[in-house]
Design a protein around this motif. Sequence first.
Motif, PDB file in Angstrom:
ATOM      1  N   PHE A  73      57.298  -0.640  34.405  1.00  0.00           N
ATOM      2  CA  PHE A  73      58.240  -1.755  34.289  1.00  0.00           C
ATOM      3  C   PHE A  73      59.617  -1.218  33.915  1.00  0.00           C
ATOM      4  CE2 PHE A  73      60.028  -5.729  32.772  1.00  0.00           C
ATOM      5  CZ  PHE A  73      59.521  -6.633  33.690  1.00  0.00           C
ATOM      6  N   ASP A  74      59.643  -0.239  33.002  1.00  0.00           N
ATOM      7  CA  ASP A  74      60.912   0.408  32.654  1.00  0.00           C
ATOM      8  C   ASP A  74      61.550   1.071  33.867  1.00  0.00           C
ATOM      9  OD1 ASP A  74      60.742  -0.299  29.953  1.00  0.00           O
ATOM     10  OD2 ASP A  74      59.813   1.604  29.368  1.00  0.00           O
ATOM     11  N   LEU A  75      60.727   1.754  34.676  1.00  0.00           N
ATOM     12  CA  LEU A  75      61.254   2.392  35.884  1.00  0.00           C
ATOM     13  C   LEU A  75      61.842   1.349  36.819  1.00  0.00           C
ATOM     14  CD1 LEU A  75      61.749   4.814  37.707  1.00  0.00           C
ATOM     15  CD2 LEU A  75      59.363   4.613  38.492  1.00  0.00           C
ATOM     16  N   GLY A  76      61.165   0.220  36.966  1.00  0.00           N
ATOM     17  CA  GLY A  76      61.725  -0.870  37.769  1.00  0.00           C
ATOM     18  C   GLY A  76      63.075  -1.314  37.227  1.00  0.00           C
ATOM     19  N   GLY A  77      63.197  -1.366  35.903  1.00  0.00           N
ATOM     20  CA  GLY A  77      64.477  -1.709  35.281  1.00  0.00           C
ATOM     21  C   GLY A  77      65.548  -0.685  35.589  1.00  0.00           C
ATOM     22  N   GLU A  78      65.176   0.587  35.559  1.00  0.00           N
ATOM     23  CA  GLU A  78      66.136   1.639  35.901  1.00  0.00           C
ATOM     24  C   GLU A  78      66.597   1.502  37.349  1.00  0.00           C
ATOM     25  OE1 GLU A  78      64.809   5.614  35.073  1.00  0.00           O
ATOM     26  OE2 GLU A  78      64.524   5.211  32.934  1.00  0.00           O
ATOM     27  N   MET A  81      68.891  -1.606  37.516  1.00  0.00           N
ATOM     28  CA  MET A  81      70.150  -1.440  36.772  1.00  0.00           C
ATOM     29  C   MET A  81      70.469   0.054  36.746  1.00  0.00           C
ATOM     30  SD  MET A  81      69.347  -4.051  33.631  1.00  0.00           S
ATOM     31  CE  MET A  81      67.722  -3.363  33.289  1.00  0.00           C
ATOM     32  N   PRO A  82      71.158   0.561  37.761  1.00  0.00           N
ATOM     33  CA  PRO A  82      71.345   2.007  37.916  1.00  0.00           C
ATOM     34  C   PRO A  82      71.898   2.747  36.690  1.00  0.00           C
ATOM     35  CG  PRO A  82      72.024   0.881  39.894  1.00  0.00           C
ATOM     36  CD  PRO A  82      71.721  -0.182  38.883  1.00  0.00           C
ATOM     37  N   SER A  83      72.615   2.088  35.821  1.00  0.00           N
ATOM     38  CA  SER A  83      73.153   2.789  34.650  1.00  0.00           C
ATOM     39  C   SER A  83      72.178   2.774  33.463  1.00  0.00           C
ATOM     40  CB  SER A  83      74.484   2.170  34.221  1.00  0.00           C
ATOM     41  OG  SER A  83      74.286   0.823  33.853  1.00  0.00           O
ATOM     42  N   TYR A  84      71.081   2.042  33.582  1.00  0.00           N
ATOM     43  CA  TYR A  84      70.098   1.902  32.514  1.00  0.00           C
ATOM     44  C   TYR A  84      69.114   3.062  32.558  1.00  0.00           C
ATOM     45  CZ  TYR A  84      66.101  -0.238  30.032  1.00  0.00           C
ATOM     46  OH  TYR A  84      65.059  -0.505  29.184  1.00  0.00           O
ATOM     47  N   GLN A  85      68.835   3.679  31.428  1.00  0.00           N
ATOM     48  CA  GLN A  85      67.861   4.765  31.346  1.00  0.00           C
ATOM     49  C   GLN A  85      66.854   4.451  30.251  1.00  0.00           C
ATOM     50  OE1 GLN A  85      67.824   7.740  33.435  1.00  0.00           O
ATOM     51  NE2 GLN A  85      69.010   6.178  34.486  1.00  0.00           N
ATOM     52  N   ALA A  86      65.596   4.284  30.627  1.00  0.00           N
ATOM     53  CA  ALA A  86      64.548   3.957  29.658  1.00  0.00           C
ATOM     54  C   ALA A  86      63.536   5.083  29.503  1.00  0.00           C
ATOM     55  CB  ALA A  86      63.835   2.669  30.075  1.00  0.00           C
ATOM     56  N   LEU A  87      63.263   5.800  30.590  1.00  0.00           N
ATOM     57  CA  LEU A  87      62.251   6.849  30.567  1.00  0.00           C
ATOM     58  C   LEU A  87      62.842   8.153  30.040  1.00  0.00           C
ATOM     59  CD1 LEU A  87      60.647   6.179  34.053  1.00  0.00           C
ATOM     60  CD2 LEU A  87      59.694   5.595  31.833  1.00  0.00           C
ATOM     61  N   ASP A  88      61.990   8.940  29.391  1.00  0.00           N
ATOM     62  CA  ASP A  88      62.447  10.248  28.943  1.00  0.00           C
ATOM     63  C   ASP A  88      61.362  11.290  29.181  1.00  0.00           C
ATOM     64  OD1 ASP A  88      60.570  10.020  26.856  1.00  0.00           O
ATOM     65  OD2 ASP A  88      62.070   9.342  25.428  1.00  0.00           O
ATOM     66  N   ARG A 136      57.625   7.945  47.398  1.00  0.00           N
ATOM     67  CA  ARG A 136      58.355   8.124  48.660  1.00  0.00           C
ATOM     68  C   ARG A 136      59.555   7.199  48.738  1.00  0.00           C
ATOM     69  NH1 ARG A 136      53.032   8.377  50.488  1.00  0.00           N
ATOM     70  NH2 ARG A 136      53.105   6.256  51.314  1.00  0.00           N
ATOM     71  N   ARG A 137      59.356   5.942  48.332  1.00  0.00           N
ATOM     72  CA  ARG A 137      60.470   4.983  48.359  1.00  0.00           C
ATOM     73  C   ARG A 137      61.572   5.384  47.384  1.00  0.00           C
ATOM     74  NH1 ARG A 137      60.542   1.988  52.961  1.00  0.00           N
ATOM     75  NH2 ARG A 137      58.551   0.985  53.233  1.00  0.00           N
ATOM     76  N   CYS A 138      61.184   5.851  46.210  1.00  0.00           N
ATOM     77  CA  CYS A 138      62.187   6.304  45.228  1.00  0.00           C
ATOM     78  C   CYS A 138      62.944   7.510  45.764  1.00  0.00           C
ATOM     79  CB  CYS A 138      61.527   6.632  43.890  1.00  0.00           C
ATOM     80  SG  CYS A 138      60.985   5.171  42.973  1.00  0.00           S
ATOM     81  N   GLN A 139      62.242   8.402  46.458  1.00  0.00           N
ATOM     82  CA  GLN A 139      62.912   9.573  47.031  1.00  0.00           C
ATOM     83  C   GLN A 139      63.853   9.164  48.155  1.00  0.00           C
ATOM     84  OE1 GLN A 139      63.322  12.640  45.987  1.00  0.00           O
ATOM     85  NE2 GLN A 139      64.679  12.866  47.732  1.00  0.00           N
ATOM     86  N   GLN A 140      63.455   8.182  48.965  1.00  0.00           N
ATOM     87  CA  GLN A 140      64.359   7.683  50.010  1.00  0.00           C
ATOM     88  C   GLN A 140      65.637   7.136  49.385  1.00  0.00           C
ATOM     89  OE1 GLN A 140      61.782   4.893  52.027  1.00  0.00           O
ATOM     90  NE2 GLN A 140      61.318   6.340  53.659  1.00  0.00           N
ATOM     91  N   LEU A 141      65.487   6.379  48.314  1.00  0.00           N
ATOM     92  CA  LEU A 141      66.654   5.851  47.607  1.00  0.00           C
ATOM     93  C   LEU A 141      67.478   6.992  47.026  1.00  0.00           C
ATOM     94  CD1 LEU A 141      68.383   3.629  46.350  1.00  0.00           C
ATOM     95  CD2 LEU A 141      66.736   3.564  44.443  1.00  0.00           C
ATOM     96  N   ASN A 142      66.817   7.965  46.425  1.00  0.00           N
ATOM     97  CA  ASN A 142      67.505   9.097  45.820  1.00  0.00           C
ATOM     98  C   ASN A 142      68.366   9.853  46.834  1.00  0.00           C
ATOM     99  OD1 ASN A 142      67.926  10.953  43.521  1.00  0.00           O
ATOM    100  ND2 ASN A 142      66.743  12.391  44.773  1.00  0.00           N
ATOM    101  N   ALA A 143      67.907   9.922  48.079  1.00  0.00           N
ATOM    102  CA  ALA A 143      68.676  10.603  49.121  1.00  0.00           C
ATOM    103  C   ALA A 143      69.978   9.853  49.429  1.00  0.00           C
ATOM    104  CB  ALA A 143      67.834  10.746  50.393  1.00  0.00           C
ATOM    105  N   LEU A 144      69.971   8.534  49.242  1.00  0.00           N
ATOM    106  CA  LEU A 144      71.167   7.714  49.502  1.00  0.00           C
ATOM    107  C   LEU A 144      72.034   7.535  48.258  1.00  0.00           C
ATOM    108  CD1 LEU A 144      69.530   4.859  51.599  1.00  0.00           C
ATOM    109  CD2 LEU A 144      70.933   6.738  52.453  1.00  0.00           C
ATOM    110  N   GLU A 145      71.365   7.260  47.161  1.00  0.00           N
ATOM    111  CA  GLU A 145      72.030   7.007  45.887  1.00  0.00           C
ATOM    112  C   GLU A 145      71.283   7.809  44.829  1.00  0.00           C
ATOM    113  OE1 GLU A 145      72.184   2.800  45.003  1.00  0.00           O
ATOM    114  OE2 GLU A 145      72.707   2.302  47.070  1.00  0.00           O
ATOM    115  N   PRO A 146      71.769   8.996  44.479  1.00  0.00           N
ATOM    116  CA  PRO A 146      71.030   9.851  43.538  1.00  0.00           C
ATOM    117  C   PRO A 146      70.638   9.108  42.261  1.00  0.00           C
ATOM    118  CG  PRO A 146      72.853  11.060  44.496  1.00  0.00           C
ATOM    119  CD  PRO A 146      73.006   9.627  44.948  1.00  0.00           C
ATOM    120  N   LEU A 147      69.371   9.285  41.896  1.00  0.00           N
ATOM    121  CA  LEU A 147      68.828   8.639  40.705  1.00  0.00           C
ATOM    122  C   LEU A 147      69.042   9.531  39.491  1.00  0.00           C
ATOM    123  CD1 LEU A 147      65.453   7.353  42.194  1.00  0.00           C
ATOM    124  CD2 LEU A 147      67.572   6.076  41.883  1.00  0.00           C
ATOM    125  N   GLU A 148      69.366   8.912  38.385  1.00  0.00           N
ATOM    126  CA  GLU A 148      69.533   9.636  37.128  1.00  0.00           C
ATOM    127  C   GLU A 148      68.185   9.698  36.418  1.00  0.00           C
ATOM    128  OE1 GLU A 148      72.520  10.882  36.037  1.00  0.00           O
ATOM    129  OE2 GLU A 148      73.440  10.187  37.908  1.00  0.00           O
TER     130      GLU A 148
END
Length: 188
Positions: A73-78, A81-88, A136-148
């Motif tokens: 759920f935290d990952l979904g929040g990240e 909300m691209p500036s939100y970081q919950a996981l560590d 896979r979907r997160c990686q596709q997004l990461n290729a377009l908009e790098p994930l923090e």
Amino acid sequence: MGYRLSKIYTRTGDKGETGLGDGRRVPKDHPRIEAIGEVDSLNSQLGVLLAGLAEAGLGELIEVLAPCQHRLFDLGGELAMPSYQALDTAEVERLEAAIDRWNEELGSLKNFILPGGSMLVAQAHVCRSAARAAERRCQQLNALEPLEGVGLAYINRVSDLLFVAARIIGRRQGVDEVLWQPAPKPEA
């Protein structure tokens, strides 16, 4: 948590767009929304697995897997909300420790295994494949908009954890693993 939904339908998505936490409106098939959807689907499948584990009295597995629902759920929040970081990294390390502990008990894998043997083993594999789809979907997004952050590492580790969980569930249930049998060689 100040904002609560008081109305479930808003009609703001009726034309095929949805809002992100940063105020942007994007199409509902945007890679970010696809990634959020796959993480949500995994979380739902994990809920089915956890319910089955509770019925089977496999509390040790619940202790390891139940926090994953919250972190997904935290990952979904990240993702929303691209500036939100919950996981560590501590959460990634928690999963690695569980994988190592269970794997030590299981020993080396000597053959490919198939998803089956019991409903719980099969459901753990359904969750594992849903985790791979989310990755896979997160990686596709990461290729377009790098994930923090550690979201990509986390979702990768969740799928690894679920593979080992499927094996440990079978062991706890006394169910043999379903070993892959290669296709017979055609006669010459």
